[in-house]
Enzyme design. Sequence first.
Site, PDB file in Angstrom:
ATOM      1  N   ASP A   1     125.586 187.522  89.698  1.00 31.09           N
ATOM      2  CA  ASP A   1     124.419 187.701  90.559  1.00 31.09           C
ATOM      3  C   ASP A   1     124.715 188.672  91.691  1.00 31.09           C
ATOM      4  O   ASP A   1     125.775 188.597  92.328  1.00 31.09           O
ATOM      5  CB  ASP A   1     124.015 186.336  91.141  1.00 31.09           C
ATOM      6  CG  ASP A   1     122.863 186.424  92.107  1.00 31.09           C
ATOM      7  OD1 ASP A   1     121.741 186.705  91.649  1.00 31.09           O
ATOM      8  OD2 ASP A   1     123.087 186.237  93.317  1.00 31.09           O
TER       9      ASP A   1
ATOM     10  N   GLU B   1     124.080 191.895  87.278  1.00 34.27           N
ATOM     11  CA  GLU B   1     122.745 192.164  87.824  1.00 34.27           C
ATOM     12  C   GLU B   1     122.839 193.481  88.585  1.00 34.27           C
ATOM     13  O   GLU B   1     123.222 193.527  89.748  1.00 34.27           O
ATOM     14  CB  GLU B   1     122.282 191.046  88.753  1.00 34.27           C
ATOM     15  CG  GLU B   1     120.867 191.284  89.261  1.00 34.27           C
ATOM     16  CD  GLU B   1     120.447 190.330  90.372  1.00 34.27           C
ATOM     17  OE1 GLU B   1     119.233 190.192  90.591  1.00 34.27           O
ATOM     18  OE2 GLU B   1     121.331 189.736  91.029  1.00 34.27           O
TER      19      GLU B   1
END
Length: 594
Positions: free
Chosen positions: A247, A309
């Site tokens: 993330d 990401e």
Amino acid sequence: MKRTATGIALLASTLCAALAMHAQTTPAKDPWWKHAAIYEIYPRSFGDTNGDGLGDLNGITAHMGYLNQLGVDTIWIAPMYPSPQVDFGYDISDYVAVAPEYGTMADFDEMMASARQHHIRVVLDFVLNHTSDKHKWFLESASSRTNPKADWYVWNDGVPADGPNVGAYQKRWVQQSNHGPVVPPNNWKSGFGGSAWEWVPARQQFYYHKFYKQQPDLNWRNPAVEKAMYDVIRFWLDRGVAGFRLDAVPTLFEDTQLRNEPERGGINAQGDPNLRDIYTNNLPEVHDVMRKMRAIVDSYPGDRVLIGETYLPNAQAMLAWYGGDKLNELQLPMDMRLGFNSKNANHLDATHFRTVLTEEQTVLRNAQSLLVFDNHDNPRSWNRFGDGKHDPQIARILSTVLYTTPATAMTYYGAELGMTTQTPTRKGDVRDPIGITGWPKEKGRDGERTPMQWTPGPQAGFSTNPNTWLPVEPTYKSINVQSELADPHSLLTWNRTLLKLRSSDPVMRHGSMLLLDVTNESVLSYMRVLGKRAIVVSLNMSAVPQTVHLDLSAARIMPRKATPLLVEGSSLGAKQDATEITLQPFGTMVAEIP
């Protein structure tokens, strides 16, 4: 609200016959992730088995058979660790446990066993940039300047409020300390509004948070932090996970000089100035961390994977995240340029799609691309790309691109059904903090996180509790798994057929890709080729009929009859010439040339 396609021809029997006829020896074994179809699950919204209105791990286990029948082979589970849920799991208070609202570690192990039985791999979300402010590491770090974890986060004394270089934005966040008025050291702002610095009286210092103030950034320049996070990776790899989706991974490091970010002009939904985040995003030090993480996952058997990401502007920037020609960093940085490009996100653009797909084959060279059209942070592609009239046809185009190019594919729960974004209409209904602080310009991300629609029954079969954590979207009576499985013309059937083609046909697994009709501004066409077989894809990305003339000679394929595999709004019938096709508005053709 029935949304079945008009004129769809789903030739499942033809497809099965073609696959059987053309089965052949598979080339040298690829890592599994090269051909993966990855399905993101937001655990709060997938399946509730205990009736509390909130999804849980057992809800994932209960639907593992559906995932297998759909044709996905990998699931990515958004954070299911203990968390105060300020950012719905992305504020982690314990990296090596399961949140009680989602179940227990025994439930996790049972889910993993079920996944193995259904030939599905499990990828976990790993939040490296920050922890929750309730994590024991931060509680210790914030307690004093002399504790063992004092340097585990990014701390700063601030600067005098009347200093010569203090800007108006900093002065808005004046904090009173024992040493007089001080302000944050620079103009860095949180991604969710306000200053990125928060004062802690116990330390008489500010800590940095790229996102919510309850998400303090870890200090990745501290070797002890590195070691602790690498130990977390090993903990879950030892439990059998196939890898991690990392993330917000470009934000791990910040400028050591704490220089002000340049202003871009204007303000955002929270009233903050728009900044170019050149000092808090994508700093070169992050690549050393990626190489170390890659070495860890490579030390485990089974081709474990790192997915990033990565919202990046171009293919050259993406190449750096693979590790350049060495390919020793992420195996799969997410290529968001088709799915979330702000310039083209509200309409299909054949030229833009063709440019990106060309760069993936040229600039990225031997790197494996990963395409994404939907996730938990953005309105669903149905709404972003749809025109309100041809939405079902457009959804089929997106699925076709996702599953028929050589790229690894990533989708999001409910996209296969045509679930829509249900943006709150009242501030009082908003659950997402960014929607609360940014209302009405920013309404948050609740709309794309509504419960999965399983049946036309109460709460769409998601839960027995009428008070689900977010309301079920109103379309569930017709847009649900049960109804669409029974409909041969549904979007779900379309996706299942594509996924079967992708996983079973050697051309789709191993064939090269050749773009066709490359000057056509309205129609995207390409061909997958393996030996003497080819599959041609042609997609009308306009609202008017298009006649397409395809020259197949570059692949040494002479014009001959083609067998349609998936057709909507196309003149191509069984055993017709694939070199000239008429496509209706947003029509799709996938055809085999045997």
